[in-house]
Scaffold this motif. Structure first.
Motif, PDB file in Angstrom:
ATOM      1  N   ASP A  33      28.523 -30.425 -22.529  1.00  0.00           N
ATOM      2  CA  ASP A  33      28.590 -31.734 -21.890  1.00  0.00           C
ATOM      3  C   ASP A  33      27.993 -31.606 -20.486  1.00  0.00           C
ATOM      4  O   ASP A  33      27.523 -30.533 -20.093  1.00  0.00           O
ATOM      5  N   GLU A  34      28.018 -32.689 -19.724  1.00  0.00           N
ATOM      6  CA  GLU A  34      27.405 -32.676 -18.382  1.00  0.00           C
ATOM      7  C   GLU A  34      28.056 -31.687 -17.428  1.00  0.00           C
ATOM      8  O   GLU A  34      27.435 -31.254 -16.465  1.00  0.00           O
ATOM      9  N   GLU A  72      22.319 -30.922 -23.825  1.00  0.00           N
ATOM     10  CA  GLU A  72      23.351 -31.429 -22.925  1.00  0.00           C
ATOM     11  C   GLU A  72      23.645 -32.879 -23.282  1.00  0.00           C
ATOM     12  O   GLU A  72      22.749 -33.720 -23.273  1.00  0.00           O
ATOM     13  N   LEU A  74      24.840 -36.321 -22.431  1.00  0.00           N
ATOM     14  CA  LEU A  74      24.969 -37.082 -21.193  1.00  0.00           C
ATOM     15  C   LEU A  74      26.008 -38.179 -21.357  1.00  0.00           C
ATOM     16  O   LEU A  74      26.133 -38.753 -22.436  1.00  0.00           O
TER      17      LEU A  74
END
Length: 76
Positions: A33-34, A72, A74
């Motif tokens: 994840d971010e 990733e 977002l």
């Protein structure tokens, strides 16, 4: 689109193969994840925004294909 059976992630227009990219997911591909927290391929859903770091080559097939190094997810 996420094809977890074959370890592919597709980006682009789902209605036009010429406007898509297929990313090969390997055991070395990081999905996060971010904040850098680990995720699984099943955490990715169609319509979610992702940033993909990938190899600098691609096949000449339609859709083009390359290896994903980092995906990733977002926040939306």
């Amino acid at each position: 689109m996420v094809d977890s059976d074959n370890n592919f992630v597709y980006t682009g227009n789902p209605n036009d193969e010429a406007d898509q990219m297929r990313f090969v997911i390997t055991s070395a591909t990081e999905i996060v994840d971010e904040d850098g927290n680990p995720l699984t391929l099943d955490d990715l859903k169609p319509g979610k925004m992702v940033r993909i770091k990938h190899a600098n080559f691609q096949t000449s097939s339609i859709p083009p294909q390359t290896t994903a190094f980092v995906i990733e997810l977002l926040s939306t």
